[in-house]
Design a protein around this motif. Structure first.
Motif, mmCIF file in Angstrom:
data_model
loop_
_atom_site.group_PDB
_atom_site.id
_atom_site.type_symbol
_atom_site.label_atom_id
_atom_site.label_comp_id
_atom_site.label_asym_id
_atom_site.label_seq_id
_atom_site.Cartn_x
_atom_site.Cartn_y
_atom_site.Cartn_z
ATOM 1 N N ARG A 1 0.822 -1.218 0.000
ATOM 2 C CA ARG A 1 0.000 0.000 0.000
ATOM 3 C C ARG A 1 0.859 1.274 0.000
ATOM 4 O O ARG A 1 0.427 2.314 0.481
ATOM 5 C CB ARG A 1 -0.984 -0.002 1.179
ATOM 6 C CG ARG A 1 -2.055 -1.069 1.090
ATOM 7 C CD ARG A 1 -2.862 -1.170 2.361
ATOM 8 N NE ARG A 1 -2.023 -1.641 3.462
ATOM 9 C CZ ARG A 1 -2.315 -1.500 4.742
ATOM 10 N NH1 ARG A 1 -3.424 -0.882 5.104
ATOM 11 N NH2 ARG A 1 -1.501 -1.955 5.673
ATOM 12 N N LEU B 1 2.375 7.938 -1.982
ATOM 13 C CA LEU B 1 1.057 7.821 -1.384
ATOM 14 C C LEU B 1 1.048 6.577 -0.514
ATOM 15 O O LEU B 1 1.315 5.464 -1.005
ATOM 16 C CB LEU B 1 -0.016 7.728 -2.469
ATOM 17 C CG LEU B 1 -1.455 7.601 -1.969
ATOM 18 C CD1 LEU B 1 -1.899 8.872 -1.241
ATOM 19 C CD2 LEU B 1 -2.406 7.290 -3.129
ATOM 20 N N LEU C 1 -1.288 4.305 1.699
ATOM 21 C CA LEU C 1 -2.709 4.065 1.895
ATOM 22 C C LEU C 1 -2.988 3.439 3.254
ATOM 23 O O LEU C 1 -2.230 2.590 3.736
ATOM 24 C CB LEU C 1 -3.255 3.159 0.786
ATOM 25 C CG LEU C 1 -3.257 3.757 -0.622
ATOM 26 C CD1 LEU C 1 -3.898 2.789 -1.603
ATOM 27 C CD2 LEU C 1 -3.976 5.099 -0.650
ATOM 28 N N GLU D 1 -6.456 6.579 6.939
ATOM 29 C CA GLU D 1 -6.193 8.014 6.787
ATOM 30 C C GLU D 1 -4.993 8.180 5.847
ATOM 31 O O GLU D 1 -3.859 8.316 6.292
ATOM 32 C CB GLU D 1 -5.922 8.663 8.146
ATOM 33 C CG GLU D 1 -7.095 8.567 9.113
ATOM 34 C CD GLU D 1 -6.836 9.298 10.418
ATOM 35 O OE1 GLU D 1 -5.718 9.833 10.606
ATOM 36 O OE2 GLU D 1 -7.754 9.336 11.255
ATOM 37 N N PRO D 2 -5.211 8.166 4.539
ATOM 38 C CA PRO D 2 -4.099 8.164 3.578
ATOM 39 C C PRO D 2 -3.176 9.371 3.748
ATOM 40 O O PRO D 2 -3.617 10.483 4.055
ATOM 41 C CB PRO D 2 -4.804 8.199 2.224
ATOM 42 C CG PRO D 2 -6.173 7.658 2.483
ATOM 43 C CD PRO D 2 -6.525 8.116 3.860
ATOM 44 N N MET E 1 -7.248 6.177 -5.353
ATOM 45 C CA MET E 1 -8.212 6.485 -4.301
ATOM 46 C C MET E 1 -8.887 7.798 -4.642
ATOM 47 O O MET E 1 -8.363 8.585 -5.437
ATOM 48 C CB MET E 1 -7.516 6.607 -2.942
ATOM 49 C CG MET E 1 -6.390 7.629 -2.910
ATOM 50 S SD MET E 1 -5.856 8.093 -1.249
ATOM 51 C CE MET E 1 -6.971 9.458 -0.916
ATOM 52 N N LEU F 1 -7.884 12.142 0.947
ATOM 53 C CA LEU F 1 -6.543 12.345 1.496
ATOM 54 C C LEU F 1 -6.635 12.991 2.872
ATOM 55 O O LEU F 1 -7.377 13.946 3.074
ATOM 56 C CB LEU F 1 -5.727 13.229 0.552
ATOM 57 C CG LEU F 1 -4.253 13.430 0.901
ATOM 58 C CD1 LEU F 1 -3.491 12.116 0.791
ATOM 59 C CD2 LEU F 1 -3.634 14.488 -0.012
#
Length: 246
Positions: free
Chosen positions: A11, A34, A36, A39-40, A62, A67
């Motif tokens: 992720r 990024l 994931l 709470e990205p 996503m 974000l």
């Protein structure tokens, strides 16, 4: 230009934009990551002019509006130029950074108040534990810091190990030599007494993967790579000090 997407860990996605006109013919990559979770988190907001490409890439992974966290190595255009663009499209997002960065720049420049992170503070993004680590002046910037995903043991190195070219997203090849070659072009490192000890402290985290902002990320003996880089900085500092008149 286009932004390429590669998953370099569980992720963890590398969003890479290659600019061939910087130090041609090798060119230069600008990488954002990024992470994931519930709470990205985005590490590096990137340039404002790259925001349309990078946000389009994120939207393939996503909904951009989901974000939650935006952070970066230090206050510099390629790291945080687009932070307010991200804040505008993600209503629950918040910039998070160390105390120096917030007090010196981000309290004024971010469109929403940032979250000040203490050295060593951990943010639970849901499924991943992300630790913030102050690294002042390493490799440059009074407000410099890195993040470490304790779950996957991925160190997000910021400008450490910067190197040229548009190589693979993830490599097992040497990254220390290319980093020193780039240093000889850019002279971007604050070569002082704190740099080697700071890099060795990062090695003590025992990361498995090094996520680089400029160049290929690295998987392999990351501890040895960090220690070798610290040793090279020590050698260069000694060489400079030997030239200083007594």
């Amino acid at each position: 230009m286009e932004t390429r997407i590669d998953e370099i860990g569980d992720r963890i996605y590398r969003l890479s934009t290659y600019v061939p006109d910087i130090v041609p013919p090798a060119g230069f990559t600008f990488n954002q990551f990024l992470i994931l979770g519930e709470e990205p988190m985005l590490f590096h907001a990137g340039f404002r002019r790259m925001f349309p490409m990078v946000s389009a890439a994120v939207s393939r992974l996503m909904p951009v509006e989901h974000l939650r966290w935006i952070t970066f190595g230090h206050y510099e255009a390629d790291e945080c130029g687009a932070m307010n663009e991200w804040l505008a499209v993600a209503p629950n997002a918040q910039v998070a950074h160390g105390a120096t960065g917030c007090l010196v720049s981000l309290n004024d420049m971010a469109d929403r108040p940032p979250r000040i992170l203490a050295n060593g503070e951990v943010i639970d993004i849901g499924g991943k534990q992300i630790r913030y680590i102050d690294t002042p002046h390493v490799p440059h910037g009074w407000d410099a810091g890195v993040i470490y995903d304790e779950t996957s043991r991925t160190l997000f190195c910021g400008d450490l190990f910067t190197h040229l070219g548009n190589g693979p997203a993830l490599t097992e090849s040497d990254i220390v030599g290319p980093a020193l070659a780039a240093e000889d072009i850019f002279y971007d490192t604050s070569l002082g007494p704190s740099i080697a000890p700071t890099v060795r402290r990062l090695a003590d985290l025992a990361p498995r993967t090094l996520a680089l902002m400029h160049g290929s990320s690295y998987v392999g003996d990351a501890v040895a790579a960090l220690r070798d880089l610290a040793g090279a900085y020590d050698h260069r500092l000694r060489a400079v000090m030997a030239e200083v008149p007594a």
